[in-house]
Motif scaffolding. Structure first.
Motif, PDB file in Angstrom:
ATOM      1  N   TYR A  21       0.847  -1.132   0.185  1.00 54.38           N
ATOM      2  CA  TYR A  21       0.090   0.021   0.220  1.00 54.38           C
ATOM      3  C   TYR A  21       0.683   1.250  -0.145  1.00 54.38           C
ATOM      4  CZ  TYR A  21       0.617   0.429   5.168  1.00 54.38           C
ATOM      5  OH  TYR A  21       1.427   0.874   6.345  1.00 54.38           O
ATOM      6  N   GLU A  23      -0.156   7.583   5.648  1.00 49.87           N
ATOM      7  CA  GLU A  23      -0.384   6.215   5.590  1.00 49.87           C
ATOM      8  C   GLU A  23       0.575   5.310   6.523  1.00 49.87           C
ATOM      9  OE1 GLU A  23      -1.924   4.792   3.064  1.00 49.87           O
ATOM     10  OE2 GLU A  23      -2.359   6.628   1.942  1.00 49.87           O
ATOM     11  N   PRO A  31      -0.472   6.105  11.007  1.00 54.68           N
ATOM     12  CA  PRO A  31      -1.715   5.552  11.793  1.00 54.68           C
ATOM     13  C   PRO A  31      -1.502   3.934  12.022  1.00 54.68           C
ATOM     14  CG  PRO A  31      -2.201   6.772   9.604  1.00 54.68           C
ATOM     15  CD  PRO A  31      -1.006   6.732   9.733  1.00 54.68           C
ATOM     16  N   ASN A  32      -0.596   3.465  11.318  1.00 56.60           N
ATOM     17  CA  ASN A  32      -0.155   1.845  11.658  1.00 56.60           C
ATOM     18  C   ASN A  32       0.821   1.747  12.599  1.00 56.60           C
ATOM     19  OD1 ASN A  32      -1.871   0.187   9.667  1.00 56.60           O
ATOM     20  ND2 ASN A  32      -0.780   1.677   8.288  1.00 56.60           N
ATOM     21  N   PRO A  37      -7.400  -1.682  14.340  1.00 62.95           N
ATOM     22  CA  PRO A  37      -8.444  -1.818  13.656  1.00 62.95           C
ATOM     23  C   PRO A  37      -9.020  -3.130  13.529  1.00 62.95           C
ATOM     24  CG  PRO A  37      -6.521  -1.230  12.149  1.00 62.95           C
ATOM     25  CD  PRO A  37      -6.282  -1.161  13.593  1.00 62.95           C
ATOM     26  N   VAL A  38      -8.243  -4.198  13.574  1.00 63.44           N
ATOM     27  CA  VAL A  38      -8.452  -5.593  13.441  1.00 63.44           C
ATOM     28  C   VAL A  38      -9.319  -6.197  14.749  1.00 63.44           C
ATOM     29  CG1 VAL A  38      -7.767  -7.837  13.038  1.00 63.44           C
ATOM     30  CG2 VAL A  38      -6.535  -5.938  11.844  1.00 63.44           C
ATOM     31  N   ARG A  48     -10.605  -4.098  17.018  1.00 60.90           N
ATOM     32  CA  ARG A  48     -11.753  -3.264  17.093  1.00 60.90           C
ATOM     33  C   ARG A  48     -12.948  -3.763  16.225  1.00 60.90           C
ATOM     34  NH1 ARG A  48     -10.345   2.538  15.493  1.00 60.90           N
ATOM     35  NH2 ARG A  48     -10.052   1.476  13.521  1.00 60.90           N
ATOM     36  N   LEU A  73      -3.745  -2.876   0.985  1.00 62.09           N
ATOM     37  CA  LEU A  73      -4.559  -1.807   1.381  1.00 62.09           C
ATOM     38  C   LEU A  73      -4.088  -1.520   2.567  1.00 62.09           C
ATOM     39  CD1 LEU A  73      -7.905  -3.174   0.303  1.00 62.09           C
ATOM     40  CD2 LEU A  73      -7.161  -0.934  -0.543  1.00 62.09           C
ATOM     41  N   ASN A  74      -4.219   0.040   3.073  1.00 64.87           N
ATOM     42  CA  ASN A  74      -3.598   0.213   4.414  1.00 64.87           C
ATOM     43  C   ASN A  74      -4.612  -0.028   5.275  1.00 64.87           C
ATOM     44  OD1 ASN A  74      -2.975   1.557   6.661  1.00 64.87           O
ATOM     45  ND2 ASN A  74      -2.314   3.512   5.508  1.00 64.87           N
ATOM     46  N   PRO A  75      -4.316  -1.043   6.458  1.00 66.67           N
ATOM     47  CA  PRO A  75      -4.974  -1.804   7.479  1.00 66.67           C
ATOM     48  C   PRO A  75      -5.792  -0.698   8.034  1.00 66.67           C
ATOM     49  CG  PRO A  75      -2.853  -2.241   7.935  1.00 66.67           C
ATOM     50  CD  PRO A  75      -2.952  -1.643   6.540  1.00 66.67           C
ATOM     51  N   SER A  76      -5.193   0.387   8.568  1.00 65.28           N
ATOM     52  CA  SER A  76      -6.049   1.309   9.503  1.00 65.28           C
ATOM     53  C   SER A  76      -6.730   2.511   8.508  1.00 65.28           C
ATOM     54  CB  SER A  76      -4.800   2.024  10.431  1.00 65.28           C
ATOM     55  OG  SER A  76      -3.769   2.513   9.463  1.00 65.28           O
TER      56      SER A  76
END
Ligand SMILES: Nc1ncnc2c1ncn2[C@@H]1O[C@H](COP(=O)(O)OP(=O)(O)O)[C@@H](O)[C@H]1O
Ligand SMILES: [Mg+2]
Lengths: 283, 288
Positions: free
Chosen positions: A176, A194, A197-198, A280-281, A283, B98-101
């Motif tokens: 990505y 990008e 956030p991760n 996010p996973v 959540r 794809l950006n996971p967040s």
């Protein structure tokens, strides 16, 4: 699967709320210390010295956690001590995080010469034993709150830089990121929009851990009298004084110790809880 | 007229060559297959074109010309602009692409905003059309989803939509079905073929499956150890490959007419022959 996830969530929720609750309570106590502390934390009363906590025989209800050997109210001193502890945690933690995470992101994402320079610095930095480093810094900067904050930032930024660099590097290898590059985005904007956030969950964990560390460092330096002037109550100085009268008045030592312990624990649990919350996973 | 031309491209990791004098062309609107076993350097060719080579890889010589622009001779910023406007990637692993967040929607619309300078609103409208075009039900809901909430096939559809979003003239598909379930593979393959035909995009299709090549490609490059062994029309290839390795590869591919026939692996002797060829090449070019 769904059940396991629910369980993880609930557990994460419980520790998140407990730790956040304790820290909020503490933060309120720190901010409103003069209003809510029942006594002047410096007021001595040699006739009311070493009063035991409220449940013991001979206690005075006005001093629920007892008084120290100079007759000062332990509860009020703990409340006022929260100001120094949380102040240092907040300022030192945030500064360390900002500097370390930014340098780590740059090194890990841009690679090449920025990485070379930053990584060399980190290596050299980490070759110094941190305790010696701290004593050296305090010796140069002099004692005081700002010296403590500077020492924490100067010593601990590498902790962030190293971990965030590794994470940014592995994120940077993902497709990505390549797609964003192919789309012609500016590299700095890719790094912030990008990559950041991760790595944010990790940053949050490190930040809260760092706040816990800052609280301990401040307490230790107070304990060995390298922190601030003695007329500002701190948990570290309370522990140092309490240690001297442990046989006559254990509460002078134990209550600030418990407060310190709960606070450091809460910071680390808050970090873990928030990490799951941000992921996010999960959540 | 050739649309993408790679001429004598050589690349190294440290002292080790990973691309050896690679040349290939893709003409406008054509689908070229790029075939080779894992580690042959297929992805590196795609990354060299798109300018996303890993930092360890150094391009030593050669030219990459995209619609008349010599990419390697350009300043990085100009190169990114040219590539962004004209080329896109359908990646191998839809999970890391794809950006996971971040939610799916902005990841598609960002491309339109970045590459074509569209407004957010226009990009949003176009993204919904694109999701519809790749047969995604409930596009509005999908736009708001996080990648992990979607299946692998769904993610790959999104990546296909996003690759075609800015109407690139060239798409590089790097083993786009390898990471998917067998049942989903066919649908995705059909979708790529359909989108390619509708948009008239040139396609460099990386795969190790000759069966797929026979279905969707017009021309074919066979790669081994970063070296081109055969460059031919697909019809000619299946009629009779010229290189012994390609012939063995073809023999090792299960026949759709007779999927139960026992497979013959590529014989050792053939591999040894190719290795000798590559060693001879390296000696001639002075790479140890
Ligand atoms: N990030 C990397 N750094 C250095 N070498 C790499 C990297 N990725 C792949 N390689 C090497 O480059 C060669 C070609 O790899 P690749 O193009 O990914 O093969 P494939 O044909 O399977 O796509 C392999 O020998 C591999 O070991
Ligand atoms: Mg590959």
């Amino acid at each position: 699967m769904a059940d396991a996830r629910g369980l993880v969530k609930r557990r994460a929720g419980a520790r998140l709320w407990l730790s956040a609750g304790w820290l909020t309570l503490l933060a309120l106590a720190a901010v409103f210390a003069p209003l809510i502390a029942p006594h002047d934390p410096l007021a001595q009363d040699l006739f009311g010295a070493r009063l035991p906590p409220f449940w013991e025989h001979g206690a005075d209800a006005a001093f629920p956690l007892g008084t120290d050997s100079l007759g000062r109210d332990v509860l009020s001193r703990i409340i006022h001590g929260a100001r120094v502890a949380l102040g240092v945690a907040l300022i030192a933690g945030t500064l360390t995080c900002l500097i370390g995470a930014l340098l780590g992101l740059i090194a890990g994402y841009f690679r090449g010469w920025p990485d070379m320079v930053i990584s060399r610095f980190v290596d050299i930095w980490m070759a110094f034993p941190p305790v010696l480093f701290a004593i050296l810094l305090i010796a140069v900067l002099g004692t005081g709150l700002s010296s403590i904050i500077i020492a924490i930032v100067v010593i601990d930024w590498t902790r962030f830089a190293r971990v965030i660099r590794a994470e940014a590097m592995s994120q940077g290898a993902m497709d990505y990121v390549a797609s964003a590059q192919v789309a012609g985005r500016k590299r700095f904007s890719i790094m912030l929009a990008e990559i950041l956030p991760n790595v944010l969950p990790t940053i949050v964990v490190l930040l809260t851990l760092e706040m816990g560390i800052a609280v301990i460092v401040e307490a230790i330096l107070s304990f060995v009298n390298l922190s601030i002037s003695t007329d500002q109550p701190t948990w570290g100085s309370m522990i140092a004084e309490g240690r001297l009268s442990i046989h006559q008045a254990w509460w002078v030592l134990v209550f600030p110790l418990i407060t310190l312990f709960l606070t450091v624990l809460s910071f680390s649990q808050l970090g873990e809880g928030l990490k799951d919350h941000f992921d996010p996973v999960l959540r | 007229m050739s649309f993408l031309t790679i001429e004598n491209l050589s690349a190294f990791v440290g002292p080790a060559p990973i691309l050896r004098d690679v040349s290939l062309t893709v003409t406008a609107g054509e689908v070229r297959g790029l075939v080779g076993e894992s580690g042959a350097g297929k992805s590196m060719i795609g990354k060299a074109v798109l300018g996303t080579l890993p930092p360890a890889v150094r391009v030593a010589s050669g030219r990459i010309v995209l619609e008349g622009e010599d990419l390697l001779a350009m300043r990085p910023r100009d190169r990114r602009r040219v590539i962004g406007a004209r080329a896109a990637l359908i990646p191998q692993d839809p999970l890391t692409a794809l950006n996971p967040s971040r939610r799916v929607g902005p990841q598609i619309t960002n491309r339109l905003v970045d590459i074509l300078g569209w407004t957010r609103h226009d990009a949003q409208v176009r993204a919904l059309e694109l999701l519809d075009e790749v047969h995604i039900p409930e596009p509005e809901r999908v736009m708001r989803a996080y990648p992990h909430e979607l299946s692998g096939g769904m993610r790959q559809r999104i990546l296909i939509a996003s690759a075609f979003a800015a109407e690139p003239r060239l798409i590089i598909a790097d083993e786009p079905t390898t990471a998917l379930d067998v049942t989903v593979q066919k649908q995705i393959l059909r979708l790529i073929r359909e989108m390619q035909a509708r948009h008239g995009t040139a396609l460099l299709f990386v795969t190790h499956d000759l069966g797929v090549v026979s279905k969707i490609c017009q021309s074919l490059t066979v790669l081994y150890g970063g070296k081109v062994l055969e460059d031919t029309r697909v019809g000619d290839f299946f009629a009779g490959p010229t290189h012994p390795y390609s012939a063995a590869l073809l023999a090792a591919t299960p026949k759709y007419t007779d999927p139960d026939a026992s497979l013959t692996p590529v014989p050792e002797a053939v591999i040894d022959g190719v290795r000798a060829e590559i060693e001879a090449f390296d000696r001639m070019h002075g790479h140890v």
